[in-house]
Design an enzyme around this catalytic site. Structure first.
Site, PDB file in Angstrom:
ATOM      1  CD  GLU A 216      -2.727  -1.117   2.303  1.00 38.72           C
ATOM      2  OE1 GLU A 216      -2.261  -1.234   3.469  1.00 38.72           O
ATOM      3  OE2 GLU A 216      -4.013  -1.485   2.146  1.00 38.72           O
TER       4      GLU A 216
ATOM      5  CD  GLU B 137      -4.630  -5.274   2.353  1.00 37.70           C
ATOM      6  OE1 GLU B 137      -5.319  -4.305   2.895  1.00 37.70           O
ATOM      7  OE2 GLU B 137      -3.393  -5.350   2.641  1.00 37.70           O
TER       8      GLU B 137
END
Length: 640
Positions: free
Chosen positions: A185, A265
């Site tokens: 991320e 995710e």
């Protein structure tokens, strides 16, 4: 667990066939024409769930992975926390619970594929996001997660140790790792350093080869995808139930016009912070979102959410486990938010590894899209309520500094940080004396943001109160010149996400008395775990200490199990805040007066059968008139 022989044979056969296939015939690739993955040339979709081996006791690995397999997952996603394996520079540990190779081999044995996320930064609500704290003491002004030369040199050294262990387990090499994430991320980090990503891409390719699929994961914001993606790394996204699935995958399509849709995710639960209510999410809500994505042909990894998508992204699990010892991290959003010891997070598999209603709802959805494994779901692990255990006070912490800091104190005019002391976790005592008489209450205070993270103040060895990061930073004291002043500083976990600065610990600025700085400090870095693991205080002579019930002190007791060593949960009725060890194993922090977590999970694997189990508690603030623990067969949250 009674699986039945046919189911067990199926699992063993799947693992055997998986490992015996010819490496030359194996491939896992992107198909941009048909917008899918291809495994050995055939279209393939993974349905995955996350598990952290570092949060699950090694004896329970097989149980948790088997339950994930029987849930219908064909893949698991695995983080590797750098700081768990290299706690000191150049000193590596891949033994016991840290044997990641054994964990990966077990996934292959059970017929599960692996999506590997080796960082170097992982977030995961893990201490410092998986980066080792020694980076901060080697170069205090280091710019983490950038092209900073000192940072890149440390990363390269680590990758040259780790990735050669991974390469033989890649799918193309005959293993079961189908893809590897680079960084984590990164688009949510302030630096937006493409040179850093290019460096990582080059290192991963050099050490893993040209065939392995490398990818990135980011939230669906345009800025995050701009800074977190790089040519040569397949871009995936993350989002949770309640999101508009079409819009979310539309964000992926803006950076990857072709190729498989991937939600790396998908959030199946929610995060707990100390001092906030226990969070939960609806099983029906999670199941519906999963079905919507599967109907689009998407590839999915299920995890537990730590942040809403309007906020910075975190890490998310199918099975969470426990932040044993000091491994829980913290987030930062307007203030410091330390994470609870429990990493249950309302996940499909509970903290103790038990199937939940949410798991069966997810399993039902998966069954609509692919066959489930033959055989029953393994049952919940047995629990036992061992009942009440009385404890006695062993010693005030200040009376055993010779044991906890055998090398003696460090002298300094000004306080030193944990990092300057090369102290990774735990506690440090800062000791000085009042330089003048203080007949009237004077303000003992610290500069803003200099208490990291909690300071327990003792004057003449008597507890005065607690100073706290983003909380109370002053106390009023009286005393005479020469009176001893001690502050026990606790590291509650370095920030893993939400702030763009290095999270130093300890006293970051000097304390003052009525705005006059204090000096002449004696500083004691404490090695509590080393002492407890060696049998202290149970093997030590009885200690003469005050009978007081407030302030940092050690309490001890023993209990025996009735011929079994089953999982249990321990409650601290009337206690305040501290840590628990059983048989030398650090089970983590409790904070009953703040919550929401009211019990600590005790795996049966740490218990003894046939001889006493030694309990050691470090209570930091205060105990009830009769210090007892209560062992239960279920966890408690929100003080209920």
């Amino acid at each position: 667990a009674r699986m039945g022989l046919p189911a067990l044979a199926l699992l063993l056969a799947a693992g055997l066939l998986h490992t015996q296939a010819s490496p030359s015939a194996r491939s896992f690739q992107l198909d941009y024409k048909h917008n899918c993955f291809r495994k050995d040339g055939a279209p393939f979709r993974y349905i995955s769930g996350s598990i952290h081996y570092a949060r699950v006791p090694r004896p329970a690995w097989r149980d948790r992975l088997l339950k994930m397999y029987m849930s219908g997952l064909n893949t698991v996603q695995v983080y590797i926390p750098w700081n768990y394996h290299e706690m000191l520079p150049g000193v590596y540990d891949f033994t016991g619970n840290r044997d990641v190779e054994a964990f990966l081999d077990l996934t292959a044995e059970l017929g599960l594929l692996v999506i590997l996320r080796p960082g170097p930064y992982i977030c995961a609500e893990w201490e410092m996001g998986g980066l080792p704290a020694w980076l901060l003491w080697k170069q205090p002004d280091i710019n983490l997660r950038t092209s900073n030369p000192a940072y890149l040199a440390a990363v390269d050294s680590w990758l040259h140790i780790l990735l050669p262990k991974i390469k033989p387990r890649l799918y193309q090499q005959g293993g079961n790792i189908i893809s590897v994430q680079v960084e984590n991320e990164y688009g949510s980090y302030y630096a937006c350093d493409y040179g850093y990503l290019r460096h990582l891409l080059g290192s991963f390719r050099a050490l893993l080869g040209s065939e392995v699929l490398l990818f990135t994961t980011d939230s669906t914001g345009a800025e995050e995808l701009r800074c977190g993606t790089l040519q040569g790394l397949y871009a995936t996204v993350d989002f949770g139930p309640g999101s508009n699935v079409t819009e979310a995958f539309g964000a992926q399509r803006r950076v990857e016009p072709k190729g498989p849709l991937v939600n790396s995710e998908y959030y199946t639960g929610w995060l707990d912070y100390w001092g906030e209510a226990h969070a939960s999410t609806s099983a029906a809500w999670v199941a519906q979102g999963l079905e919507d994505m599967l109907q689009l042909g998407a590839n999915i990894n299920m995890q537990v959410v730590s942040w809403q998508r309007a906020q910075p992204p975190g890490e998310y699990m199918f099975h969470g486990g426990t932040n044993f010892a000091y491994w829980s991290g913290a987030d930062y959003k307007d203030q410091y938010k330390p994470v609870t010891t429990s990493y249950d997070y309302d996940a499909p598999l509970s903290e103790a590894g038990d199937p939940t209603e949410k798991l069966f709802a997810i399993r039902t959805v998966i069954s609509k899209f692919q066959p489930l494994p033959v055989g029953p779901m393994p049952p919940a692990t047995p629990k036992y309520a061992y009942g009440w255990v009385a404890l006695r006070k062993y010693a005030d912490l200040l009376d055993v500094l010779d044991v906890l800091c055998p090398s003696g104190p460090i002298q300094s005019q000004l306080p030193l940080t944990f990092e300057a002391l090369k102290q990774v976790h735990g506690f440090v005592v800062y000791h000085t004396q009042l330089p003048w008489d203080v007949p009237d209450p004077a303000t003992l205070g610290a500069p803003p943001r200099s208490i990291c993270d909690r300071g327990y103040v003792m004057l003449q060895k008597k507890y005065q109160g607690t100073l706290e990061r983003d909380g109370q930073t002053t106390l009023h004291v009286t005393g005479r010149a020469g009176d001893t002043l001690d502050i026990l500083l606790e590291n509650m976990g370095r920030i893993s996400f939400g702030a763009n600065t290095s999270d130093f610990k300890g006293l970051l600025g000097n304390l003052s008395l009525n705005s006059r700085p204090l000096s002449n400090w004696l500083i004691y870095p404490l090695a509590i775990d080393t002492a407890v693991q060696q049998g202290w205080p149970h093997t030590a002579l009885p200690k003469s200490s005050s009978g007081g019930r407030v302030g940092p002190a050690f309490y001890t007791g023993t209990f025996e199990t009735p011929g079994i060593a089953w999982d249990t949960f321990v409650k601290f009725p009337g206690w305040s805040k501290g840590l628990l060890w059983i048989n030398g194993f650090n089970l983590g922090r409790y904070w009953t007066c703040r919550g929401p977590q009211q019990t600590l999970f005790v795996p049966g694997s740490v218990l003894h059968v046939g001889h006493p189990n030694n309990i050691t508690v470090l209570e930091l603030e205060g105990v009830p008139p009769t210090p007892v623990l209560l062992f239960l067969d279920r966890p408690l949250y929100n003080r209920t």
